[in-house]
Write a protein that holds these residues in place. Structure first.
Motif, PDB file in Angstrom:
ATOM      1  N   ILE A   1       1.232  -8.649  15.888  1.00 50.22           N
ATOM      2  CA  ILE A   1       1.392  -9.876  15.245  1.00 50.22           C
ATOM      3  C   ILE A   1       1.157 -10.011  13.698  1.00 50.22           C
ATOM      4  CG2 ILE A   1       0.850 -11.285  17.240  1.00 50.22           C
ATOM      5  CD1 ILE A   1      -1.938 -11.745  16.023  1.00 50.22           C
ATOM      6  N   GLY A   2       1.317  -8.795  12.965  1.00 53.76           N
ATOM      7  CA  GLY A   2       1.160  -8.624  11.705  1.00 53.76           C
ATOM      8  C   GLY A   2      -0.348  -8.257  11.163  1.00 53.76           C
ATOM      9  N   PRO A   3      -0.308  -7.837  10.035  1.00 57.60           N
ATOM     10  CA  PRO A   3      -1.603  -7.241   9.331  1.00 57.60           C
ATOM     11  C   PRO A   3      -2.347  -8.620   9.075  1.00 57.60           C
ATOM     12  CG  PRO A   3       0.151  -7.407   7.876  1.00 57.60           C
ATOM     13  CD  PRO A   3       0.802  -7.407   9.200  1.00 57.60           C
ATOM     14  N   LYS A   4      -3.500  -8.487   9.254  1.00 57.40           N
ATOM     15  CA  LYS A   4      -4.984  -9.364   8.950  1.00 57.40           C
ATOM     16  C   LYS A   4      -4.958  -9.647   7.380  1.00 57.40           C
ATOM     17  CE  LYS A   4      -7.193  -6.877  11.823  1.00 57.40           C
ATOM     18  NZ  LYS A   4      -8.348  -6.211  12.267  1.00 57.40           N
ATOM     19  N   ILE A   5      -4.632 -11.107   7.030  1.00 55.92           N
ATOM     20  CA  ILE A   5      -4.720 -11.221   5.759  1.00 55.92           C
ATOM     21  C   ILE A   5      -5.317 -12.577   5.334  1.00 55.92           C
ATOM     22  CG2 ILE A   5      -3.051 -11.661   3.766  1.00 55.92           C
ATOM     23  CD1 ILE A   5      -0.943  -9.970   4.803  1.00 55.92           C
ATOM     24  N   VAL A   6      -6.431 -12.171   4.484  1.00 54.56           N
ATOM     25  CA  VAL A   6      -7.153 -13.474   4.149  1.00 54.56           C
ATOM     26  C   VAL A   6      -6.781 -14.053   2.664  1.00 54.56           C
ATOM     27  CG1 VAL A   6      -9.396 -14.221   3.558  1.00 54.56           C
ATOM     28  CG2 VAL A   6      -8.898 -12.743   5.513  1.00 54.56           C
ATOM     29  N   VAL A   7      -6.392 -15.218   2.459  1.00 55.52           N
ATOM     30  CA  VAL A   7      -5.946 -15.650   1.395  1.00 55.52           C
ATOM     31  C   VAL A   7      -6.973 -16.699   0.774  1.00 55.52           C
ATOM     32  CG1 VAL A   7      -3.986 -16.922  -0.054  1.00 55.52           C
ATOM     33  CG2 VAL A   7      -3.511 -15.523   2.268  1.00 55.52           C
ATOM     34  N   ILE A   8      -7.482 -16.447  -0.358  1.00 53.61           N
ATOM     35  CA  ILE A   8      -8.795 -17.281  -0.686  1.00 53.61           C
ATOM     36  C   ILE A   8      -8.274 -18.156  -1.862  1.00 53.61           C
ATOM     37  CG2 ILE A   8     -10.897 -16.935  -1.992  1.00 53.61           C
ATOM     38  CD1 ILE A   8     -11.553 -14.556  -0.486  1.00 53.61           C
TER      39      ILE A   8
ATOM     40  N   ILE B   1       6.328 -11.626  -2.986  1.00 53.91           N
ATOM     41  CA  ILE B   1       4.893 -11.388  -3.168  1.00 53.91           C
ATOM     42  C   ILE B   1       4.291 -11.061  -1.803  1.00 53.91           C
ATOM     43  CG2 ILE B   1       2.486 -12.123  -3.623  1.00 53.91           C
ATOM     44  CD1 ILE B   1       3.978 -13.821  -5.908  1.00 53.91           C
ATOM     45  N   SER B   2       4.843 -11.831  -0.651  1.00 55.73           N
ATOM     46  CA  SER B   2       4.324 -11.410   0.698  1.00 55.73           C
ATOM     47  C   SER B   2       4.832  -9.913   1.251  1.00 55.73           C
ATOM     48  CB  SER B   2       4.751 -12.675   1.611  1.00 55.73           C
ATOM     49  OG  SER B   2       4.450 -13.612   1.242  1.00 55.73           O
ATOM     50  N   SER B   3       5.993  -9.665   0.606  1.00 55.19           N
ATOM     51  CA  SER B   3       6.215  -8.489   1.068  1.00 55.19           C
ATOM     52  C   SER B   3       5.611  -7.275   0.061  1.00 55.19           C
ATOM     53  CB  SER B   3       7.880  -8.172   0.636  1.00 55.19           C
ATOM     54  OG  SER B   3       8.177  -8.233  -0.855  1.00 55.19           O
ATOM     55  N   ILE B   4       5.268  -7.396  -0.854  1.00 54.60           N
ATOM     56  CA  ILE B   4       4.315  -6.640  -1.525  1.00 54.60           C
ATOM     57  C   ILE B   4       2.950  -6.635  -0.922  1.00 54.60           C
ATOM     58  CG2 ILE B   4       3.008  -6.081  -3.669  1.00 54.60           C
ATOM     59  CD1 ILE B   4       5.337  -7.582  -5.345  1.00 54.60           C
ATOM     60  N   ILE B   5       2.450  -7.497  -0.635  1.00 55.54           N
ATOM     61  CA  ILE B   5       1.284  -7.880   0.111  1.00 55.54           C
ATOM     62  C   ILE B   5       1.213  -6.963   1.553  1.00 55.54           C
ATOM     63  CG2 ILE B   5      -0.632  -9.296   1.157  1.00 55.54           C
ATOM     64  CD1 ILE B   5      -0.913  -9.228  -2.028  1.00 55.54           C
ATOM     65  N   THR B   6       2.225  -7.261   2.160  1.00 58.60           N
ATOM     66  CA  THR B   6       2.420  -6.627   3.519  1.00 58.60           C
ATOM     67  C   THR B   6       2.473  -5.124   3.498  1.00 58.60           C
ATOM     68  OG1 THR B   6       3.604  -8.229   4.314  1.00 58.60           O
ATOM     69  CG2 THR B   6       3.828  -6.670   5.810  1.00 58.60           C
ATOM     70  N   ASN B   7       3.243  -4.688   2.478  1.00 61.22           N
ATOM     71  CA  ASN B   7       3.195  -3.237   2.236  1.00 61.22           C
ATOM     72  C   ASN B   7       1.969  -2.578   1.767  1.00 61.22           C
ATOM     73  OD1 ASN B   7       5.875  -3.213   2.776  1.00 61.22           O
ATOM     74  ND2 ASN B   7       6.615  -3.354   0.587  1.00 61.22           N
ATOM     75  N   LEU B   8       1.258  -3.229   1.080  1.00 61.43           N
ATOM     76  CA  LEU B   8      -0.206  -2.769   1.111  1.00 61.43           C
ATOM     77  C   LEU B   8      -1.154  -2.789   2.116  1.00 61.43           C
ATOM     78  CD1 LEU B   8      -1.079  -4.578  -2.303  1.00 61.43           C
ATOM     79  CD2 LEU B   8      -0.766  -2.141  -2.185  1.00 61.43           C
ATOM     80  N   SER B   9      -0.776  -3.920   3.078  1.00 63.22           N
ATOM     81  CA  SER B   9      -1.737  -4.076   4.226  1.00 63.22           C
ATOM     82  C   SER B   9      -1.230  -2.614   5.096  1.00 63.22           C
ATOM     83  CB  SER B   9      -1.637  -5.304   4.842  1.00 63.22           C
ATOM     84  OG  SER B   9      -0.230  -5.223   5.281  1.00 63.22           O
ATOM     85  N   LEU B  10      -0.024  -2.430   5.206  1.00 67.24           N
ATOM     86  CA  LEU B  10       0.558  -1.624   6.156  1.00 67.24           C
ATOM     87  C   LEU B  10      -0.014  -0.098   5.779  1.00 67.24           C
ATOM     88  CD1 LEU B  10       4.162  -2.535   6.782  1.00 67.24           C
ATOM     89  CD2 LEU B  10       2.148  -2.885   8.519  1.00 67.24           C
ATOM     90  N   SER B  11      -0.261   0.143   4.400  1.00 68.85           N
ATOM     91  CA  SER B  11      -0.785   1.409   3.792  1.00 68.85           C
ATOM     92  C   SER B  11      -2.207   1.490   4.272  1.00 68.85           C
ATOM     93  CB  SER B  11      -0.426   1.198   2.186  1.00 68.85           C
ATOM     94  OG  SER B  11       0.717   1.328   1.850  1.00 68.85           O
TER      95      SER B  11
END
Length: 373
Positions: A46-53, A356-366
């Motif tokens: 369901i995708g990477p776990k991302i917390v947005v503060i 920006i979300s695509s950049i964040i997602t790429n970082l999370s997959l790494s």
């Protein structure tokens, strides 16, 4: 007046049931899509776990884009707002300010556009002038369940949101700003006004009470995250207030997640006048500690003159990097990602949320790949 408020809450209740029926249909569709989603390590992906503060408009705009990349979103939202309709409900009903929470819920909602517009509608006259229907809806839920956390959870269910939205704390907190001239200003809504009036910038921000504790779910989400994102949003009134709640910074430091700061596109008059990207990072470090950020995502597109002039009239400038800043950030151990991050609609500047979300997602997959090695 009491009878009028009862009538309003009944009306909101009826609208809530209408929204619930529509949301159930959408929810079933989402469940069907989930069952058809990809598998990773024999688990449903369901995708990477991302917390947005954060808080404010910047956070909700970003969330609208992020929900297209992952369903595993936790939005941690400040509750220090004391102005506008939120401030009025906070004072009248003794509840936490609902505005930023409402915006995040609607950003992540899976509802018809018409219902979204209704929830964002602001009354233009009478006793409710300036109030949004979404704020009143959340106030009604808070009154019904007697608990703000439960109210947010129930509203999340009604609107079938992607991910979840959490107030950083359930305690009644206020912001206090110390200016460079020594003045102390109480109240989030008063700070920018007094900075301009006294012609003295913010030196430091404090929470009152200082002992405010975070929700346990906030800490758990941070510890379990693949990526922790701070921003975009107002540095001193949306991002840093979350970091001042006890235990939040230590949880971020202990987390194995990749930590990212999304820099604002423009300075905020009365808050970050003359700030560059490095100044924003220094502001965060001053209120927390070094080593809290792994990456900075910054815009490098120069605005067209006709758009820039509209913002310059209000005293805003572009927040850009130069070689000195890049070197300083490198020495801090912070990696920089620069790109064209601007989206312009109706002469209004905002972040390109999907990019920006695509950049964040790429970082999370790494991050996930590194952990699995």
């Amino acid at each position: 007046m009491e009878e009028k408020m009862k009538a309003i809450f009944i009306l909101i209740g009826i609208m809530g049931w209408i929204a619930l029926i529509g949301s159930i249909c959408i929810y079933l569709k989402i469940m069907k899509n989930k069952r058809q989603s990809l598998k990773m390590n024999n688990r449903e992906y369901i995708g990477p776990k991302i917390v947005v503060i954060g808080g404010g408009t910047g956070q909700s705009v970003f969330l609208r884009g992020l929900k297209h990349f992952t369903q595993n979103i936790t939005a941690v939202v400040t509750v220090a707002d004391d102005g506008g309709g939120s401030g009025a409900l906070r004072e009248d009903l003794g509840m936490l300010p609902p505005g930023d929470i409402r915006n995040c819920l609607l950003a992540l909602a899976n509802i018809e556009p018409t219902m979204n517009e209704i929830m964002q509608y602001r009354f233009t006259e009478g006793a409710l002038k300036g109030q949004s229907l979404g704020n009143l809806f959340l106030a009604a839920m808070n009154g019904l369940y007697g608990n703000f956390e439960t109210a947010v959870y129930k509203m999340s269910e009604i609107f079938a949101i992607t991910g979840r939205v959490l107030p950083v704390t359930l305690e009644d907190i206020n912001l206090i700003a110390k200016l460079h001239n020594g003045s102390l200003i109480k109240g989030e809504s008063s700070i920018p006004k007094e900075v301009k009036h006294q012609n003295s910038q913010i030196d430091k921000i404090y929470l009152y009470p200082k002992s405010a504790k975070p929700l346990e779910e906030v800490i758990n989400s941070i510890q379990d995250a693949d990526v922790i994102v701070m921003g975009p949003g107002s540095l001193y009134t949306s991002i840093i207030p979350n970091l001042l709640v006890k235990g939040v910074v230590s949880a971020i430091k202990k987390s194995n997640a990749t930590k990212v700061y999304i820099s604002n596109i423009m300075t905020q008059p009365g808050e970050t006048d003359n700030y560059n990207v490095l100044n924003h990072i220094e502001g965060i470090i001053k209120h927390t500690e070094a080593g809290l950020v792994d990456y900075v995502i910054a815009n490098n597109e120069i605005l067209p003159n006709n758009i820039f002039s509209l913002y310059k009239r209000d005293g805003a400038e572009q927040v850009l990097l130069d070689e000195n800043q890049r070197e300083a950030l490198k020495n801090m151990g912070i990696k920089v990602i620069e790109d064209n991050l601007i989206e312009i609609k109706n002469n209004y500047i905002r972040h390109d949320a999907k990019h920006i979300s695509s950049i964040i997602t790429n970082l999370s997959l790494s991050h996930i790949y590194d952990e699995d090695k």
